[in-house]
Every structure is written in structure tokens, then in C-alpha cells.
Design an enzyme around this catalytic site. Structure first.
Site, PDB file in Angstrom:
ATOM      1  N   GLY A 276      25.774  64.039  49.526  1.00  0.00           N
ATOM      2  CA  GLY A 276      25.868  64.509  50.901  1.00  0.00           C
ATOM      3  C   GLY A 276      25.871  66.014  50.936  1.00  0.00           C
ATOM      4  N   GLY A 277      26.016  66.567  52.128  1.00  0.00           N
ATOM      5  CA  GLY A 277      26.058  68.011  52.259  1.00  0.00           C
ATOM      6  C   GLY A 277      27.166  68.607  51.404  1.00  0.00           C
ATOM      7  N   MET A 278      26.804  69.479  50.484  1.00  0.00           N
ATOM      8  CA  MET A 278      27.743  70.252  49.675  1.00  0.00           C
ATOM      9  C   MET A 278      28.526  69.441  48.659  1.00  0.00           C
ATOM     10  SD  MET A 278      29.236  72.616  52.761  1.00  0.00           S
ATOM     11  CE  MET A 278      30.200  73.682  51.690  1.00  0.00           C
TER      12      MET A 278
ATOM     13  N   ASP B  74      29.281  61.299  56.669  1.00  0.00           N
ATOM     14  CA  ASP B  74      29.113  62.601  56.018  1.00  0.00           C
ATOM     15  C   ASP B  74      29.399  63.781  56.935  1.00  0.00           C
ATOM     16  OD1 ASP B  74      28.674  64.633  54.301  1.00  0.00           O
ATOM     17  OD2 ASP B  74      26.658  64.043  53.710  1.00  0.00           O
TER      18      ASP B  74
ATOM     19  N   PRO C  76      18.757  60.627  59.108  1.00  0.00           N
ATOM     20  CA  PRO C  76      18.700  59.172  58.929  1.00  0.00           C
ATOM     21  C   PRO C  76      19.586  58.677  57.794  1.00  0.00           C
ATOM     22  CG  PRO C  76      16.499  60.079  59.223  1.00  0.00           C
ATOM     23  CD  PRO C  76      17.422  61.245  59.037  1.00  0.00           C
TER      24      PRO C  76
ATOM     25  N   ASP D 166      24.727  67.980  60.628  1.00  0.00           N
ATOM     26  CA  ASP D 166      23.844  67.357  59.630  1.00  0.00           C
ATOM     27  C   ASP D 166      23.517  65.921  60.027  1.00  0.00           C
ATOM     28  OD1 ASP D 166      22.288  67.537  57.329  1.00  0.00           O
ATOM     29  OD2 ASP D 166      23.891  66.818  56.014  1.00  0.00           O
TER      30      ASP D 166
ATOM     31  N   ASN E 184      22.537  59.866  57.143  1.00  0.00           N
ATOM     32  CA  ASN E 184      23.938  60.007  57.547  1.00  0.00           C
ATOM     33  C   ASN E 184      24.321  59.099  58.703  1.00  0.00           C
ATOM     34  OD1 ASN E 184      24.441  61.853  55.556  1.00  0.00           O
ATOM     35  ND2 ASN E 184      24.152  63.647  56.865  1.00  0.00           N
TER      36      ASN E 184
ATOM     37  N   GLY F 153      25.835  58.428  46.096  1.00  0.00           N
ATOM     38  CA  GLY F 153      25.010  59.223  46.991  1.00  0.00           C
ATOM     39  C   GLY F 153      25.316  60.696  46.883  1.00  0.00           C
TER      40      GLY F 153
ATOM     41  N   VAL G 184      31.866  52.286  53.595  1.00  0.00           N
ATOM     42  CA  VAL G 184      31.098  51.482  54.544  1.00  0.00           C
ATOM     43  C   VAL G 184      29.943  50.826  53.804  1.00  0.00           C
ATOM     44  CG1 VAL G 184      29.722  51.514  56.646  1.00  0.00           C
ATOM     45  CG2 VAL G 184      31.710  53.006  56.437  1.00  0.00           C
TER      46      VAL G 184
END
Length: 297
Positions: free
Chosen positions: A31-33, A170, A149, A146, A151, A29, A104
Site C-alpha cells: 500500500g501507500g508507503m 489503505d 481500484p 489514494d 484500495n 500486498g 478483509v
């Protein structure tokens, strides 16, 4: 270290054993940054998630270290646990901070919304559990920044009497909020779920997370983004009007609650604690079919 770039369809990953223990494997995936990889803890023989942040100079790395220490202090059943953290310096000119997190296994809210309609009870349970997690992190003076949906993970433990649980993931954009609020140099977050104050790049308070969660829960009802489109028009749209909430899709009392959660003025939004109390009451008012496997709260 080589990481998958945003355009890679089948990304590869080549890196040393991080902290002499964690082996990055396939990308799972973004994620932010940063990018998120499934990894393996060679010492304990378990799978983990590894989030690798973009490279930076020594000043950036030191900022990451401070934020990672703050995030590692969080400990709540509704928050994905951070196991370890470090900086990969195998390429001295391109240091990469990373997080090692609990892996997870489940379905994101985005995937669930795309899969099928979600009942008001399910939406209420997702909202309640995320509100409970937000109450905890806000009490630790942390703003997630952030809530989307993608996250929020829905986890099913697969036992006869357990029900699905929502977990907040995240924390790559989370910040520690001073009493006067936090303001960054750049707007951070996912455009369709930014609060108005994020769009204006104003000092943030915990109410920003409540606004974003309101948009997520609204999307669970409508199965459509409230503010779709390219990032800039999407972000600016909420400065002109609130999200559309058709009464035939969003029934009361949910509609009134979501309107308060997505109020333009942060002070009009409920706190996470108030939201949790209200959602718990609403869930109790929903009649549960006698054969429902989800049981009563």
C-alpha cells in the site's frame, strides 16, 4: 526487523511479536508507503492485517504517531477498521511504525475489473458505498488521497440474502485537512488516479478524493485506465485534458456524472454527500430483474 523488499517474489518476514501480541506472517500486498502482511492476534486468536511503514528517524516516527491516532478515530462500516498501532524498535536505528487492521477477505475492484465486465448496477453500488464512506471521513476532516481500484475491496459475506459490499482500505496516505487545505512536500498517491491538484502539489480539499473515485468508476465501465503509462506522463496527462468517456461504453446518466466528478476545477465536483444522493437515485431507476440475488436497495 526484516521486511520484504519491492523486488521479492517470495518475501520472507522475520519480526518480534509486535506489542507482545501480533505476529506478522506472509506479505499480502503493498500500500501507500508500506507493505501489508497477514498476521495473527495471539491474544484473541484471530487473523489481522499488519501494515508496516518504511523506516525513519524520530521526527518521522512522531509524525506517524500523530497520523495513526487520527486514523484510529475513524469508525464506519465502509472503512476497514484500525485495531491497533505502534512502532517496532527492535532495530533501534531503523524504527518501523505499523498499523494493525481488520483483515478483509474479498476481491479488489482491480481484480473484479480484470475478471469480467461489471454491470452499471454493480458500478453504482460500489460508487454509492464508497461515497458513503467518503462522506463520513470527509466529515471527520480527513482526505484519503489514494482512492484506487486496489484500495476498494468487494466483500461477499456468503449468506443467502446478503449482497456484496464495497469497503475503503489503505489509509496510509490519508491526512487531516485544515480548513485551508493540506499541502505536502512531495506528491503522494498513485499516479493514474491523482487529481489535477495533486499533480500540481497544490493544497488539497476533499474534492480530490471525488476526482480519484470518478476515475475508478470510469475504469469499471471501460476496463482500462483513463491515464495509463509511466507515472510522470500519466500524472501530467490530466493537466492537458479530461479522461476519455466513449458514449458507447459509458451511458447516460453515468457519463454526465463522471464528467462532473472528474472536472478539472475542484469546486465543480459533487461532494461525497451529493454523490451518494445522486447514485442512490440512479440505482432506484435501474430495473432489477425479478430473480436478481442482489435485491433492491
Amino acid at each position: 526487523m526484516e521486511t520484504a523488499r519491492s523486488g521479492d517474489l517470495l518475501p520472507t518476514y522475520s519480526a518480534p511479536l509486535l506489542l507482545d501480541r501480533y505476529r506478522p506472517l506472509a506479505r499480502i500486498g503493498r500500500g501507500g508507503m508500506g507493505l501489508v502482511f497477514r498476521g495473527h492476534d495471539e491474544y484473541l486468536g484471530r487473523d489481522v492485517a499488519i501494515k508496516v511503514f518504511g523506516g525513519g528517524n524520530d521526527e518521522h516516527v512522531e509524525t506517524y504517531r500523530a497520523e495513526l491516532r487520527m486514523l484510529a478515530s475513524l469508525n464506519h462500516h465502509g472503512v476497514v477498521s484500525i485495531i491497533d498501532a505502534g512502532v517496532d524498535t527492535s532495530s533501534p536505528d531503523d524504527p518501523r511504525p505499523f498499523l494493525v487492521m481488520q483483515l478483509v477477505r474479498g476481491t479488489t475492484v482491480r481484480e473484479r475489473v480484470a475478471e469480467r465486465p461489471i454491470s452499471p448496477r454493480e458500478i453504482g453500488e460500489i460508487g454509492y458505498e464508497v461515497a458513503e464512506a467518503l462522506e463520513y471521513i470527509h466529515a471527520q476532516n480527513v482526505i484519503h488521497r489514494d482512492i484506487t481500484p486496489s484500495n476498494i475491496m468487494i466483500v461477499n459475506y456468503g449468506t443467502e440474502h446478503s449482497r456484496e459490499r464495497a469497503m475503503l482500505t489503505d489509509f496510509g496516505l490519508a491526512v487531516e485537512a485544515a480548513d485551508a487545505g493540506f499541502q505536502s512536500e512531495n506528491i503522494s498517491g498513485t499516479a493514474p488516479y491523482l487529481s489535477p491538484e495533486q499533480v500540481r502539489n497544490e493544497p488539497l480539499a476533499t474534492a480530490s478524493d471525488i476526482y480519484s473515485l470518478g476515475l475508478v468508476l470510469l475504469e469499471c465501465f471501460t476496463r482500462a485506465m483513463a491515464f495509463p503509462g509511466a507515472p510522470l506522463p500519466s500524472a501530467m496527462a490530466r493537466l492537458l485534458s479530461g479522461p476519455d468517456m466513449p458514449a458507447e461504453v459509458v451511458p447516460e446518466p453515468w457519463r454526465s456524472l463522471l464528467q462532473r466528478m472528474t472536472a478539472a476545477e475542484p469546486e465543480r465536483r459533487p461532494t461525497a454527500a451529493e454523490l451518494g444522493t445522486e447514485l442512490r437515485s440512479m440505482l432506484r431507476d435501474i430495473r432489477t430483474p425479478s430473480k436478481s440475488p442482489r435485491g433492491r436497495r
